[in-house]
Design a protein around this motif. Structure first.
Motif, PDB file in Angstrom:
ATOM      1  N   ARG A 187       0.853  -1.175   0.000  1.00 59.03           N
ATOM      2  CA  ARG A 187       0.000   0.000   0.000  1.00 59.03           C
ATOM      3  C   ARG A 187       0.897   1.236   0.000  1.00 59.03           C
ATOM      4  NH1 ARG A 187      -2.518  -3.927  -0.341  1.00 59.03           N
ATOM      5  NH2 ARG A 187      -4.480  -4.545   0.654  1.00 59.03           N
ATOM      6  N   VAL A 188       0.740   2.072  -0.998  1.00 55.97           N
ATOM      7  CA  VAL A 188       1.514   3.309  -1.065  1.00 55.97           C
ATOM      8  C   VAL A 188       0.758   4.384  -0.292  1.00 55.97           C
ATOM      9  CG1 VAL A 188       2.498   5.076  -2.565  1.00 55.97           C
ATOM     10  CG2 VAL A 188       2.515   2.681  -3.288  1.00 55.97           C
ATOM     11  N   ILE A 189       1.441   5.012   0.656  1.00 57.66           N
ATOM     12  CA  ILE A 189       0.838   6.026   1.518  1.00 57.66           C
ATOM     13  C   ILE A 189       1.528   7.364   1.259  1.00 57.66           C
ATOM     14  CG2 ILE A 189       0.357   6.708   3.906  1.00 57.66           C
ATOM     15  CD1 ILE A 189      -1.059   4.132   3.122  1.00 57.66           C
ATOM     16  N   ALA A 199      -1.310   8.190   9.667  1.00 58.86           N
ATOM     17  CA  ALA A 199      -1.645   7.126  10.611  1.00 58.86           C
ATOM     18  C   ALA A 199      -3.028   6.557  10.333  1.00 58.86           C
ATOM     19  CB  ALA A 199      -1.569   7.654  12.045  1.00 58.86           C
ATOM     20  N   GLU A 200      -3.996   7.408  10.022  1.00 57.52           N
ATOM     21  CA  GLU A 200      -5.344   6.941   9.749  1.00 57.52           C
ATOM     22  C   GLU A 200      -5.398   6.118   8.466  1.00 57.52           C
ATOM     23  OE1 GLU A 200      -9.097   5.808   9.812  1.00 57.52           O
ATOM     24  OE2 GLU A 200      -8.004   6.706  11.496  1.00 57.52           O
ATOM     25  N   ALA A 201      -4.639   6.536   7.448  1.00 60.30           N
ATOM     26  CA  ALA A 201      -4.594   5.769   6.203  1.00 60.30           C
ATOM     27  C   ALA A 201      -4.020   4.380   6.442  1.00 60.30           C
ATOM     28  CB  ALA A 201      -3.758   6.523   5.165  1.00 60.30           C
ATOM     29  N   ILE A 202      -3.009   4.297   7.284  1.00 60.85           N
ATOM     30  CA  ILE A 202      -2.388   3.007   7.602  1.00 60.85           C
ATOM     31  C   ILE A 202      -3.352   2.113   8.379  1.00 60.85           C
ATOM     32  CG2 ILE A 202      -0.602   1.948   9.050  1.00 60.85           C
ATOM     33  CD1 ILE A 202       1.233   4.297   8.161  1.00 60.85           C
ATOM     34  N   PHE A 203      -3.998   2.681   9.378  1.00 58.13           N
ATOM     35  CA  PHE A 203      -4.912   1.885  10.192  1.00 58.13           C
ATOM     36  C   PHE A 203      -6.115   1.441   9.367  1.00 58.13           C
ATOM     37  CE2 PHE A 203      -7.432   1.452  14.341  1.00 58.13           C
ATOM     38  CZ  PHE A 203      -6.798   0.271  14.665  1.00 58.13           C
ATOM     39  N   SER A 204      -6.583   2.309   8.460  1.00 52.92           N
ATOM     40  CA  SER A 204      -7.696   1.939   7.581  1.00 52.92           C
ATOM     41  C   SER A 204      -7.323   0.768   6.684  1.00 52.92           C
ATOM     42  CB  SER A 204      -8.116   3.139   6.730  1.00 52.92           C
ATOM     43  OG  SER A 204      -8.667   4.161   7.530  1.00 52.92           O
ATOM     44  N   TRP A 210      -7.755  -6.984   7.275  1.00 48.55           N
ATOM     45  CA  TRP A 210      -8.233  -7.962   8.245  1.00 48.55           C
ATOM     46  C   TRP A 210      -9.530  -7.466   8.876  1.00 48.55           C
ATOM     47  CZ3 TRP A 210      -2.780  -6.640   8.848  1.00 48.55           C
ATOM     48  CH2 TRP A 210      -1.918  -7.603   8.266  1.00 48.55           C
ATOM     49  N   PRO A 211     -10.628  -7.512   8.132  1.00 46.10           N
ATOM     50  CA  PRO A 211     -11.893  -6.964   8.644  1.00 46.10           C
ATOM     51  C   PRO A 211     -12.525  -7.808   9.734  1.00 46.10           C
ATOM     52  CG  PRO A 211     -12.249  -7.985   6.515  1.00 46.10           C
ATOM     53  CD  PRO A 211     -10.759  -8.002   6.750  1.00 46.10           C
ATOM     54  N   LYS A 218     -10.652  -7.833  20.387  1.00 46.34           N
ATOM     55  CA  LYS A 218     -11.671  -6.806  20.429  1.00 46.34           C
ATOM     56  C   LYS A 218     -11.985  -6.366  18.997  1.00 46.34           C
ATOM     57  CE  LYS A 218      -9.491  -5.114  24.651  1.00 46.34           C
ATOM     58  NZ  LYS A 218      -8.789  -3.970  25.282  1.00 46.34           N
ATOM     59  N   LYS A 219     -13.031  -5.594  18.820  1.00 45.73           N
ATOM     60  CA  LYS A 219     -13.371  -5.076  17.500  1.00 45.73           C
ATOM     61  C   LYS A 219     -12.403  -3.953  17.128  1.00 45.73           C
ATOM     62  CE  LYS A 219     -18.294  -6.172  17.690  1.00 45.73           C
ATOM     63  NZ  LYS A 219     -19.660  -5.624  17.625  1.00 45.73           N
ATOM     64  N   TRP A 220     -12.239  -3.785  15.804  1.00 46.48           N
ATOM     65  CA  TRP A 220     -11.426  -2.658  15.336  1.00 46.48           C
ATOM     66  C   TRP A 220     -12.067  -1.347  15.785  1.00 46.48           C
ATOM     67  CZ3 TRP A 220      -6.763  -2.882  13.076  1.00 46.48           C
ATOM     68  CH2 TRP A 220      -6.361  -4.100  12.531  1.00 46.48           C
TER      69      TRP A 220
END
Length: 221
Positions: A187-189, A199-204, A210-211, A218-220
């Motif tokens: 994934r290119v950020i 950080a949000e792009a990475i976590f998304s 891994w949905p 725990k839930k994402w």
């Protein structure tokens, strides 16, 4: 048996890899019951850290690009055997600041190490251990080098920071080539954006990869 998840961070100088690893590690620890291991290359073990000091001080430069690649690979084998493989076997998230893509990009940027040689060396070194997800933090080399200089302060530049801007421009393209060749893994950020947006792009991307979570997690967020 491998139950963990292996995430690597790649990119040129000053891209913010270490910062984003810290942020993702904190987010994962808050969202999951899994162990989170953070590490880096070259490094992660006493032997690999010694090799890191030699390489970044420029003491291996006379060996040429392939000679440096061999040293990186020696450090990587020890790192995989002692840190990465055992952590993955335990089911941990492993977040690594640079991995094999960096060797392919840095040692291949000047053309001194042939693509076929680097591919063969990588296959032997990794012995089947490959990232599940790789973030390539992309930014113009001038921006990254300026950030690296600011971070460094009065300290001396390392082996690769001292390369000309033209080298870093080729390096950037090498990383983007890797991303184009392996879009399912990479994934290119946009690393020019503010730290929080990166950080949000990475976590998304992790949520997308891994949905579904297991019963002990725990839930994402």
């Amino acid at each position: 048996m491998r139950n963990g998840r292996f995430i690597t961070f790649e990119g040129g100088e000053g891209a913010g890899k270490s910062t984003q690893i810290r942020r993702l590690a904190a987010a994962l620890r808050a969202a999951h019951a899994r162990e989170v291991v953070t590490t880096r290359e070259p490094g992660g073990t006493p032997l690999a850290e010694r090799l890191r000091a030699i390489i970044l001080a420029g003491k291996a430069r006379d060996l040429g690009d392939f000679g440096e690649a061999l040293l990186f690979s020696a450090a990587r084998i020890d790192h995989i055997d002692r840190i990465i493989r055992p952590a993955l076997a335990r089911g941990a998230y492993v977040l690594c600041d640079r991995f094999a893509d960096s060797t392919r990009a840095y040692q291949g940027a000047r053309g001194g190490a042939g693509e076929n040689m680097l591919t063969t060396l990588e296959r032997v070194t990794l012995d089947g251990v490959r990232p599940d997800l790789t973030f390539i933090l992309d930014l113009p080399p001038e921006v990254g080098l300026a950030r690296a200089e600011k971070r460094r302060g009065q300290g001396g530049i390392d082996r690769f920071e001292g390369e000309a801007v033209a080298f870093h421009a080729v390096l950037r393209e090498k990383f983007l080539e890797i991303a184009r060749a392996e879009p399912e893994r990479c994934r290119v950020i946009d690393a020019v954006k503010p730290e929080e947006d990166v950080a949000e792009a990475i976590f998304s991307a992790c949520r997308e990869k891994w949905p579904h979570t297991s019963t002990e997690e725990k839930k994402w967020a």
